[in-house]
Design a protein around this motif. Sequence first.
Motif, PDB file in Angstrom:
ATOM      1  N   ARG A  83      -0.254 -18.110  97.341  1.00 19.53           N
ATOM      2  CA  ARG A  83       0.373 -17.718  96.602  1.00 19.53           C
ATOM      3  C   ARG A  83       2.051 -18.388  96.014  1.00 19.53           C
ATOM      4  NH1 ARG A  83      -0.678 -11.723  97.030  1.00 19.53           N
ATOM      5  NH2 ARG A  83      -2.251 -11.049  98.228  1.00 19.53           N
ATOM      6  N   ASN A  84       2.531 -18.058  95.585  1.00 23.38           N
ATOM      7  CA  ASN A  84       3.843 -17.830  94.979  1.00 23.38           C
ATOM      8  C   ASN A  84       4.929 -17.978  95.961  1.00 23.38           C
ATOM      9  OD1 ASN A  84       3.519 -20.576  92.681  1.00 23.38           O
ATOM     10  ND2 ASN A  84       1.869 -19.011  91.858  1.00 23.38           N
ATOM     11  N   HIS A  85       5.484 -17.841  96.406  1.00 22.45           N
ATOM     12  CA  HIS A  85       6.164 -17.648  97.438  1.00 22.45           C
ATOM     13  C   HIS A  85       7.769 -17.776  96.925  1.00 22.45           C
ATOM     14  CE1 HIS A  85       4.158 -16.980 100.752  1.00 22.45           C
ATOM     15  NE2 HIS A  85       2.999 -17.570 100.739  1.00 22.45           N
ATOM     16  N   LEU A  86       8.457 -16.183  96.824  1.00 21.33           N
ATOM     17  CA  LEU A  86      10.289 -16.865  96.121  1.00 21.33           C
ATOM     18  C   LEU A  86      10.420 -15.450  97.292  1.00 21.33           C
ATOM     19  CD1 LEU A  86       9.106 -15.383  92.186  1.00 21.33           C
ATOM     20  CD2 LEU A  86      10.017 -17.378  93.455  1.00 21.33           C
ATOM     21  N   THR A  87      11.777 -15.735  97.621  1.00 19.64           N
ATOM     22  CA  THR A  87      12.508 -15.590  98.567  1.00 19.64           C
ATOM     23  C   THR A  87      14.042 -14.942  97.713  1.00 19.64           C
ATOM     24  OG1 THR A  87      11.921 -17.144 100.702  1.00 19.64           O
ATOM     25  CG2 THR A  87      13.928 -15.242 100.534  1.00 19.64           C
ATOM     26  N   ILE A  88      13.681 -13.673  98.566  1.00 17.03           N
ATOM     27  CA  ILE A  88      15.695 -13.133  97.736  1.00 17.03           C
ATOM     28  C   ILE A  88      16.249 -12.223  98.496  1.00 17.03           C
ATOM     29  CG2 ILE A  88      16.613 -11.243  96.054  1.00 17.03           C
ATOM     30  CD1 ILE A  88      13.899 -11.551  94.526  1.00 17.03           C
ATOM     31  N   SER A  92      21.118 -12.274  94.935  1.00 11.14           N
ATOM     32  CA  SER A  92      20.726 -13.789  94.701  1.00 11.14           C
ATOM     33  C   SER A  92      19.245 -14.594  95.471  1.00 11.14           C
ATOM     34  CB  SER A  92      21.274 -14.681  95.632  1.00 11.14           C
ATOM     35  OG  SER A  92      23.191 -14.181  95.686  1.00 11.14           O
ATOM     36  N   LEU A  93      18.096 -15.470  94.360  1.00  8.91           N
ATOM     37  CA  LEU A  93      16.988 -16.013  94.876  1.00  8.91           C
ATOM     38  C   LEU A  93      17.573 -17.157  95.489  1.00  8.91           C
ATOM     39  CD1 LEU A  93      14.841 -15.949  93.462  1.00  8.91           C
ATOM     40  CD2 LEU A  93      14.935 -16.739  91.608  1.00  8.91           C
ATOM     41  N   ILE A  94      16.851 -17.578  96.494  1.00  7.95           N
ATOM     42  CA  ILE A  94      17.028 -18.168  97.588  1.00  7.95           C
ATOM     43  C   ILE A  94      15.620 -19.212  97.270  1.00  7.95           C
ATOM     44  CG2 ILE A  94      17.192 -19.278 100.422  1.00  7.95           C
ATOM     45  CD1 ILE A  94      19.559 -16.623  98.778  1.00  7.95           C
ATOM     46  N   LYS A 102      20.632 -19.037  93.934  1.00  8.52           N
ATOM     47  CA  LYS A 102      21.085 -18.791  91.912  1.00  8.52           C
ATOM     48  C   LYS A 102      21.268 -17.641  92.277  1.00  8.52           C
ATOM     49  CE  LYS A 102      19.893 -22.943  90.612  1.00  8.52           C
ATOM     50  NZ  LYS A 102      20.825 -23.481  89.971  1.00  8.52           N
ATOM     51  N   PRO A 103      22.297 -16.906  91.090  1.00  6.30           N
ATOM     52  CA  PRO A 103      22.253 -15.270  90.833  1.00  6.30           C
ATOM     53  C   PRO A 103      20.927 -14.943  90.755  1.00  6.30           C
ATOM     54  CG  PRO A 103      23.311 -16.456  88.711  1.00  6.30           C
ATOM     55  CD  PRO A 103      22.688 -17.648  90.628  1.00  6.30           C
ATOM     56  N   ILE A 104      20.325 -13.529  90.630  1.00  7.07           N
ATOM     57  CA  ILE A 104      19.376 -13.069  90.323  1.00  7.07           C
ATOM     58  C   ILE A 104      18.300 -13.031  88.689  1.00  7.07           C
ATOM     59  CG2 ILE A 104      19.861 -10.329  90.206  1.00  7.07           C
ATOM     60  CD1 ILE A 104      16.690 -11.603  91.650  1.00  7.07           C
ATOM     61  N   ARG A 105      19.779 -13.441  88.062  1.00  4.21           N
ATOM     62  CA  ARG A 105      19.077 -13.435  86.667  1.00  4.21           C
ATOM     63  C   ARG A 105      18.557 -15.157  86.768  1.00  4.21           C
ATOM     64  NH1 ARG A 105      25.208 -14.857  87.065  1.00  4.21           N
ATOM     65  NH2 ARG A 105      25.279 -15.809  86.646  1.00  4.21           N
ATOM     66  N   TYR A 106      18.485 -15.962  87.585  1.00  5.35           N
ATOM     67  CA  TYR A 106      18.305 -16.931  87.681  1.00  5.35           C
ATOM     68  C   TYR A 106      16.308 -16.907  87.707  1.00  5.35           C
ATOM     69  CZ  TYR A 106      16.827 -22.026  88.608  1.00  5.35           C
ATOM     70  OH  TYR A 106      15.953 -23.002  88.519  1.00  5.35           O
ATOM     71  N   LEU A 107      16.152 -15.545  87.950  1.00  6.24           N
ATOM     72  CA  LEU A 107      14.614 -15.497  88.422  1.00  6.24           C
ATOM     73  C   LEU A 107      13.578 -16.351  86.723  1.00  6.24           C
ATOM     74  CD1 LEU A 107      12.280 -14.255  90.102  1.00  6.24           C
ATOM     75  CD2 LEU A 107      12.677 -11.968  89.166  1.00  6.24           C
ATOM     76  N   LYS A 108      14.341 -15.482  85.874  1.00  7.64           N
ATOM     77  CA  LYS A 108      13.669 -15.953  84.561  1.00  7.64           C
ATOM     78  C   LYS A 108      13.231 -17.918  84.771  1.00  7.64           C
ATOM     79  CE  LYS A 108      13.485 -15.478  79.443  1.00  7.64           C
ATOM     80  NZ  LYS A 108      14.127 -14.821  78.020  1.00  7.64           N
TER      81      LYS A 108
END
Length: 199
Positions: A83-88, A92-94, A102-108
């Motif tokens: 999986r490609n793991h992401l943590t929020i 914020s994106l951690i 990073k702020p959630i808009r950095y998700l892109k």
Amino acid sequence: MEGKKNLNELYSQDFKEIQVDNTFGIVDLDSVMNFSELIDKMAALTCEGKVSGLKFELDETRYYITGFSDCPNLGETACYFRRNHLTIRNDSLILEYGKNKKPIRYLKTELSNIMENPNNFKYNENKVNPALIHFFVEDTYPISTTKTVLKEIAEQFSAINTTHNSDFFPYKILFVGYDISRIPPPPPPPPPLPNEIDK
């Protein structure tokens, strides 16, 4: 009398598919006060063998998103390899085991970074390994924070999968009751033992 406004609708990839199944329960985010209450409702559905379908309205769009949560009574451990793991956390994106936020808009941007790395793709397929998003919100944040984050997730993945194909970059959101980013990374492996022959 003004008529009811027509809202746009955005569905996560598997919402409609799972919705026809009897093992699907709907949670209206407008009916919960905070993230802990949401987790409790989702966990109750999981313990009944059901998947949570989350619905809410935000910015003239009605969102339908599939969410997952562990059942505390089962004590099972799910397997999340490949999986490609992401943590929020909160809004914020951690990144980098909690060292960078990073702020959630950095998700892109982060999703673009994942797609630029060929190691993040399925073997011999033009499809990205699924994303597993660990999502936690402290109860000091209003439920509107949860909605804003879910909106960003749904819209960014929808844009990617509309540009490529519907299953190019699948994702699952795992709603957790703790901050996974505060769990320290595993320690480095110990140094190798000297070879007996070299003595």
